[in-house]
Motif scaffolding. Structure first.
Motif, PDB file in Angstrom:
ATOM      1  N   PHE A   1     -10.540  -0.287 -18.905  1.00 54.78           N
ATOM      2  CA  PHE A   1     -11.105   1.028 -18.582  1.00 54.78           C
ATOM      3  C   PHE A   1     -12.463   0.875 -17.909  1.00 54.78           C
ATOM      4  O   PHE A   1     -12.735   1.529 -16.898  1.00 54.78           O
ATOM      5  N   CYS A   2     -13.323   0.037 -18.468  1.00 53.58           N
ATOM      6  CA  CYS A   2     -14.662  -0.139 -17.893  1.00 53.58           C
ATOM      7  C   CYS A   2     -14.577  -0.710 -16.478  1.00 53.58           C
ATOM      8  O   CYS A   2     -15.320  -0.288 -15.589  1.00 53.58           O
ATOM      9  N   THR A   3     -13.659  -1.631 -16.263  1.00 56.65           N
ATOM     10  CA  THR A   3     -13.474  -2.199 -14.926  1.00 56.65           C
ATOM     11  C   THR A   3     -12.990  -1.127 -13.949  1.00 56.65           C
ATOM     12  O   THR A   3     -13.469  -1.052 -12.812  1.00 56.65           O
ATOM     13  N   GLY A   4     -12.057  -0.299 -14.385  1.00 60.28           N
ATOM     14  CA  GLY A   4     -11.588   0.793 -13.539  1.00 60.28           C
ATOM     15  C   GLY A   4     -12.687   1.796 -13.243  1.00 60.28           C
ATOM     16  O   GLY A   4     -12.783   2.314 -12.128  1.00 60.28           O
ATOM     17  N   TYR A   5     -13.510   2.079 -14.222  1.00 55.47           N
ATOM     18  CA  TYR A   5     -14.647   2.987 -14.021  1.00 55.47           C
ATOM     19  C   TYR A   5     -15.568   2.430 -12.950  1.00 55.47           C
ATOM     20  O   TYR A   5     -15.981   3.147 -12.044  1.00 55.47           O
ATOM     21  N   ILE A   6     -15.895   1.145 -13.057  1.00 57.13           N
ATOM     22  CA  ILE A   6     -16.809   0.521 -12.097  1.00 57.13           C
ATOM     23  C   ILE A   6     -16.218   0.573 -10.692  1.00 57.13           C
ATOM     24  O   ILE A   6     -16.921   0.806  -9.710  1.00 57.13           O
ATOM     25  N   GLN A   7     -14.916   0.395 -10.600  1.00 63.00           N
ATOM     26  CA  GLN A   7     -14.261   0.356  -9.301  1.00 63.00           C
ATOM     27  C   GLN A   7     -14.141   1.749  -8.674  1.00 63.00           C
ATOM     28  O   GLN A   7     -14.344   1.904  -7.472  1.00 63.00           O
ATOM     29  N   TYR A   8     -13.813   2.762  -9.466  1.00 58.73           N
ATOM     30  CA  TYR A   8     -13.451   4.066  -8.903  1.00 58.73           C
ATOM     31  C   TYR A   8     -14.497   5.170  -9.052  1.00 58.73           C
ATOM     32  O   TYR A   8     -14.451   6.145  -8.306  1.00 58.73           O
ATOM     33  N   ALA A   9     -15.388   5.079 -10.008  1.00 63.92           N
ATOM     34  CA  ALA A   9     -16.338   6.172 -10.223  1.00 63.92           C
ATOM     35  C   ALA A   9     -17.412   6.178  -9.141  1.00 63.92           C
ATOM     36  O   ALA A   9     -17.710   5.148  -8.527  1.00 63.92           O
ATOM     37  N   ASP A  10     -18.004   7.349  -8.920  1.00 68.43           N
ATOM     38  CA  ASP A  10     -19.059   7.502  -7.920  1.00 68.43           C
ATOM     39  C   ASP A  10     -20.286   6.726  -8.378  1.00 68.43           C
ATOM     40  O   ASP A  10     -20.832   6.971  -9.454  1.00 68.43           O
ATOM     41  N   ARG A  11     -20.726   5.800  -7.554  1.00 71.84           N
ATOM     42  CA  ARG A  11     -21.817   4.905  -7.937  1.00 71.84           C
ATOM     43  C   ARG A  11     -23.192   5.546  -7.783  1.00 71.84           C
ATOM     44  O   ARG A  11     -24.153   5.100  -8.376  1.00 71.84           O
TER      45      ARG A  11
ATOM     46  N   THR B   1     -22.834   8.391 -19.278  1.00 69.23           N
ATOM     47  CA  THR B   1     -22.723   8.085 -20.705  1.00 69.23           C
ATOM     48  C   THR B   1     -21.305   7.691 -21.106  1.00 69.23           C
ATOM     49  O   THR B   1     -21.129   7.005 -22.111  1.00 69.23           O
ATOM     50  N   ILE B   2     -20.309   8.099 -20.331  1.00 70.28           N
ATOM     51  CA  ILE B   2     -18.940   7.681 -20.633  1.00 70.28           C
ATOM     52  C   ILE B   2     -18.849   6.162 -20.562  1.00 70.28           C
ATOM     53  O   ILE B   2     -18.309   5.512 -21.463  1.00 70.28           O
ATOM     54  N   LEU B   3     -19.397   5.566 -19.499  1.00 71.22           N
ATOM     55  CA  LEU B   3     -19.357   4.110 -19.378  1.00 71.22           C
ATOM     56  C   LEU B   3     -20.186   3.437 -20.459  1.00 71.22           C
ATOM     57  O   LEU B   3     -19.734   2.480 -21.078  1.00 71.22           O
ATOM     58  N   VAL B   4     -21.367   3.954 -20.720  1.00 69.85           N
ATOM     59  CA  VAL B   4     -22.246   3.330 -21.711  1.00 69.85           C
ATOM     60  C   VAL B   4     -21.582   3.318 -23.088  1.00 69.85           C
ATOM     61  O   VAL B   4     -21.580   2.295 -23.783  1.00 69.85           O
ATOM     62  N   ARG B   5     -20.970   4.415 -23.478  1.00 69.08           N
ATOM     63  CA  ARG B   5     -20.316   4.484 -24.787  1.00 69.08           C
ATOM     64  C   ARG B   5     -19.121   3.550 -24.867  1.00 69.08           C
ATOM     65  O   ARG B   5     -18.876   2.924 -25.904  1.00 69.08           O
ATOM     66  N   GLN B   6     -18.371   3.428 -23.780  1.00 69.07           N
ATOM     67  CA  GLN B   6     -17.203   2.552 -23.806  1.00 69.07           C
ATOM     68  C   GLN B   6     -17.619   1.083 -23.823  1.00 69.07           C
ATOM     69  O   GLN B   6     -16.963   0.256 -24.449  1.00 69.07           O
ATOM     70  N   VAL B   7     -18.725   0.752 -23.155  1.00 66.71           N
ATOM     71  CA  VAL B   7     -19.232  -0.626 -23.210  1.00 66.71           C
ATOM     72  C   VAL B   7     -19.677  -0.952 -24.631  1.00 66.71           C
ATOM     73  O   VAL B   7     -19.383  -2.040 -25.156  1.00 66.71           O
ATOM     74  N   GLU B   8     -20.360  -0.026 -25.286  1.00 67.25           N
ATOM     75  CA  GLU B   8     -20.775  -0.245 -26.674  1.00 67.25           C
ATOM     76  C   GLU B   8     -19.561  -0.370 -27.595  1.00 67.25           C
ATOM     77  O   GLU B   8     -19.531  -1.208 -28.502  1.00 67.25           O
ATOM     78  N   LYS B   9     -18.564   0.463 -27.369  1.00 67.06           N
ATOM     79  CA  LYS B   9     -17.342   0.413 -28.168  1.00 67.06           C
ATOM     80  C   LYS B   9     -16.616  -0.915 -27.966  1.00 67.06           C
ATOM     81  O   LYS B   9     -16.098  -1.507 -28.925  1.00 67.06           O
ATOM     82  N   THR B  10     -16.594  -1.409 -26.736  1.00 62.99           N
ATOM     83  CA  THR B  10     -15.971  -2.693 -26.442  1.00 62.99           C
ATOM     84  C   THR B  10     -16.722  -3.817 -27.127  1.00 62.99           C
ATOM     85  O   THR B  10     -16.112  -4.737 -27.681  1.00 62.99           O
ATOM     86  N   ARG B  11     -18.035  -3.742 -27.104  1.00 61.75           N
ATOM     87  CA  ARG B  11     -18.847  -4.782 -27.740  1.00 61.75           C
ATOM     88  C   ARG B  11     -18.595  -4.851 -29.246  1.00 61.75           C
ATOM     89  O   ARG B  11     -18.456  -5.929 -29.805  1.00 61.75           O
TER      90      ARG B  11
END
Length: 146
Positions: A78-88, A97-107
């Motif tokens: 999911f995080c990889t897809g976010y990085i690839q497709y979301a507006d940078r 915050t969606i990415l930040v929370r998912q990175v913390e959840k992954t960790r």
């Protein structure tokens, strides 16, 4: 049980048809999420809603599998897809915050795994963080490294 809710029917379908082949099911879920990422809208508000929809779908499948390894793999995907497709370039805070929370959840999910599996996932996780650090100017990868 199958009469009452749609999620119960989906759980039964998973248990009957796909529980014996978890890697194939994980690849199927990744492909479905990848297709959803490719259909993501451009505007920030709709993109955030769509990302939450993808997360609900992944959460449902993670709950069905009840496997920490599968959870970690799907969250990294999911995080990889976010990085690839979301507006940078967006400054829309809910989208960030969606990415930040998912990175913390992954960790935290990686921390709950066996040491041998942790090593395998840490390399993928750190590669994903490096990619995020390069592509997203607002993301501080150093605060999430393992």
């Amino acid at each position: 049980m199958a009469r009452h809710k749609k999620e119960n029917k989906e759980l039964l379908a998973y248990l009957i048809f796909e529980a014996d082949n978890s890697p194939a099911f994980i690849e199927k879920v990744k492909a479905e999420a990848g297709f959803m990422f490719s259909q993501m809208p451009v505007r920030s508000y709709e993109a955030a809603k769509y990302l939450r929809k993808i997360l609900r779908l992944l959460g449902k499948y993670i709950k069905f599998m009840a496997s920490k390894e599968a959870e970690t793999e799907l969250l990294i995907n999911f995080c990889t897809g976010y990085i690839q497709y979301a507006d940078r370039r967006t400054s829309y805070k809910p989208l960030r915050t969606i990415l930040v929370r998912q990175v913390e959840k992954t960790r935290t999910a990686i921390g709950k795994l066996h040491e041998d599996l942790q090593y395998d996932f840490i390399t993928d996780y750190n590669a994903m963080l490096n990619d995020a650090g390069k592509n997203l100017s607002w993301f501080d990868k150093d605060s999430y490294l393992l």
